[in-house]
Design a protein around this motif. Sequence first.
Motif, PDB file in Angstrom:
ATOM      1  N   UNK A 262     -39.932  67.706 100.859  1.00 46.87           N
ATOM      2  CA  UNK A 262     -39.668  69.141 101.013  1.00 46.87           C
ATOM      3  C   UNK A 262     -38.185  69.420 101.177  1.00 46.87           C
ATOM      4  N   UNK A 263     -37.399  68.373 101.475  1.00 45.44           N
ATOM      5  CA  UNK A 263     -35.957  68.536 101.658  1.00 45.44           C
ATOM      6  C   UNK A 263     -35.215  67.687 100.628  1.00 45.44           C
ATOM      7  N   UNK A 264     -34.475  68.364  99.750  1.00 43.44           N
ATOM      8  CA  UNK A 264     -33.742  67.657  98.707  1.00 43.44           C
ATOM      9  C   UNK A 264     -32.332  68.219  98.574  1.00 43.44           C
ATOM     10  N   UNK A 265     -31.622  68.320  99.717  1.00 46.20           N
ATOM     11  CA  UNK A 265     -30.224  68.721  99.677  1.00 46.20           C
ATOM     12  C   UNK A 265     -29.429  67.638  98.968  1.00 46.20           C
ATOM     13  N   UNK A 266     -28.187  67.952  98.583  1.00 43.26           N
ATOM     14  CA  UNK A 266     -27.388  67.013  97.803  1.00 43.26           C
ATOM     15  C   UNK A 266     -27.198  65.674  98.513  1.00 43.26           C
ATOM     16  N   UNK A 267     -26.995  65.697  99.848  1.00 37.97           N
ATOM     17  CA  UNK A 267     -26.793  64.426 100.547  1.00 37.97           C
ATOM     18  C   UNK A 267     -28.066  63.599 100.566  1.00 37.97           C
ATOM     19  N   UNK A 268     -29.233  64.277 100.621  1.00 37.91           N
ATOM     20  CA  UNK A 268     -30.511  63.553 100.570  1.00 37.91           C
ATOM     21  C   UNK A 268     -30.707  62.939  99.188  1.00 37.91           C
ATOM     22  N   UNK A 269     -30.335  63.670  98.142  1.00 39.12           N
ATOM     23  CA  UNK A 269     -30.443  63.136  96.782  1.00 39.12           C
ATOM     24  C   UNK A 269     -29.565  61.900  96.610  1.00 39.12           C
ATOM     25  N   UNK A 270     -28.361  61.960  97.175  1.00 41.02           N
ATOM     26  CA  UNK A 270     -27.467  60.803  97.061  1.00 41.02           C
ATOM     27  C   UNK A 270     -28.022  59.604  97.828  1.00 41.02           C
ATOM     28  N   UNK A 271     -28.622  59.881  98.960  1.00 43.13           N
ATOM     29  CA  UNK A 271     -29.238  58.789  99.725  1.00 43.13           C
ATOM     30  C   UNK A 271     -30.374  58.150  98.922  1.00 43.13           C
ATOM     31  N   UNK A 272     -31.207  58.993  98.297  1.00 44.89           N
ATOM     32  CA  UNK A 272     -32.318  58.472  97.498  1.00 44.89           C
ATOM     33  C   UNK A 272     -31.801  57.644  96.328  1.00 44.89           C
ATOM     34  N   UNK A 273     -30.740  58.115  95.690  1.00 45.04           N
ATOM     35  CA  UNK A 273     -30.141  57.356  94.588  1.00 45.04           C
ATOM     36  C   UNK A 273     -29.577  56.028  95.082  1.00 45.04           C
ATOM     37  N   UNK A 274     -28.965  56.050  96.267  1.00 45.84           N
ATOM     38  CA  UNK A 274     -28.316  54.846  96.790  1.00 45.84           C
ATOM     39  C   UNK A 274     -29.309  53.730  97.092  1.00 45.84           C
ATOM     40  N   UNK A 275     -30.584  54.084  97.362  1.00 44.41           N
ATOM     41  CA  UNK A 275     -31.582  53.050  97.650  1.00 44.41           C
ATOM     42  C   UNK A 275     -32.421  52.705  96.427  1.00 44.41           C
ATOM     43  N   UNK A 276     -32.112  53.338  95.277  1.00 42.38           N
ATOM     44  CA  UNK A 276     -32.763  52.942  94.031  1.00 42.38           C
ATOM     45  C   UNK A 276     -33.994  53.729  93.642  1.00 42.38           C
ATOM     46  N   UNK A 277     -34.195  54.934  94.215  1.00 39.75           N
ATOM     47  CA  UNK A 277     -35.347  55.747  93.834  1.00 39.75           C
ATOM     48  C   UNK A 277     -35.309  56.050  92.339  1.00 39.75           C
ATOM     49  N   UNK A 278     -36.461  55.936  91.667  1.00 41.35           N
ATOM     50  CA  UNK A 278     -36.540  56.163  90.230  1.00 41.35           C
ATOM     51  C   UNK A 278     -36.717  57.640  89.880  1.00 41.35           C
ATOM     52  N   UNK A 279     -37.170  58.430  90.848  1.00 40.69           N
ATOM     53  CA  UNK A 279     -37.351  59.854  90.635  1.00 40.69           C
ATOM     54  C   UNK A 279     -37.216  60.598  91.945  1.00 40.69           C
ATOM     55  N   UNK A 280     -36.713  61.835  91.875  1.00 38.25           N
ATOM     56  CA  UNK A 280     -36.556  62.673  93.055  1.00 38.25           C
ATOM     57  C   UNK A 280     -37.097  64.058  92.733  1.00 38.25           C
ATOM     58  N   UNK A 281     -38.177  64.439  93.378  1.00 39.73           N
ATOM     59  CA  UNK A 281     -38.819  65.723  93.130  1.00 39.73           C
ATOM     60  C   UNK A 281     -38.911  66.486  94.440  1.00 39.73           C
ATOM     61  N   UNK A 282     -38.586  67.766  94.390  1.00 38.09           N
ATOM     62  CA  UNK A 282     -38.685  68.618  95.571  1.00 38.09           C
ATOM     63  C   UNK A 282     -40.055  69.284  95.622  1.00 38.09           C
ATOM     64  N   UNK A 283     -40.743  69.154  96.777  1.00 41.42           N
ATOM     65  CA  UNK A 283     -41.986  69.900  96.945  1.00 41.42           C
ATOM     66  C   UNK A 283     -41.647  71.391  96.839  1.00 41.42           C
TER      67      UNK A 283
END
Length: 307
Positions: A262-283
Amino acid sequence: MREDRIMTDVGTNEWQVVVFSLGDQSFAINVDKTREILRWTGVRPVPKSHPAMLGITTVRGEVIPLIDLRIYLNITPAVSQEQSKVIVTEFNLMKLGFVVDGVERIYRIHSEELDSTLTGSFLGENVLYVIKREDRNILLLDYERIVQVVNPELAGQYAVDSSKMHNIVSELGDLDKFKILVVEDSPLIRRMIQDVLAKGGFHNVEAVSHGKAAWDRLSDEGENFDLVITDIEMPKMDGLTLTKKIKEDDRLRHIPVIVFSSIMAEDIKRKAQSVGADGQITKPEIDQLIVSVGKLLKRREVKTERA
């Protein structure tokens, strides 16, 4: 420095919450859901709305709904409405204000501090966890559920067109050959994700309520999952820590991971990218979730065939 901080925070299982009061009880909300805290803003009523929906107000040029958590939870206010505070939040692609008695401070907590043993049976469906801090119990609410109860039409955001879903997954063949792990702490959202996947033909789906349970299942010998869908804020192990552990494990790193939060601010997106997430979707972008599931499973099949 910014990127260094992001990398340091990821994997610590720590996050911050704003603690506020309703009556004589303390509650909490994730800092990442919170935008600002205001004095009473005034309100313009909306006809035929839920009793807890006080109406709408204007904050920095934006019109947002106001939900009084005291009315919703049937708690007698400790202050007058004019003395109330408004916690302006942003999650699930919307902004709204929660009206509370007062706001205390920000706490840094560890996922291990979130106790869900009394959830449901004793504390009801609105409370996800109890945080034990300084000889008191702080309740962390299921804000996504509260918003959907106050505005039932929002549940429709988790619906998806059957024909559109079929087009997305038609090239995958027998969908029951794919085993999907859903990691979500909200019982309501967990059921919705399972229902949508089942509607699309994915019946081999297992769901757990936190990252530690997911890691235990992934680590089981003989278990082979084809894709993981995970929330971020969860007890015992958060979704970013789970993703990091998956991508650092030689046996599991090939499994696609979608962060659905439910939270996909820019810093959260960068964190997800940094750990190797293959996809990031906001509820609640359930359509995008299904598109991502279809693409990642197709990509994995192609890699398997080439290998």
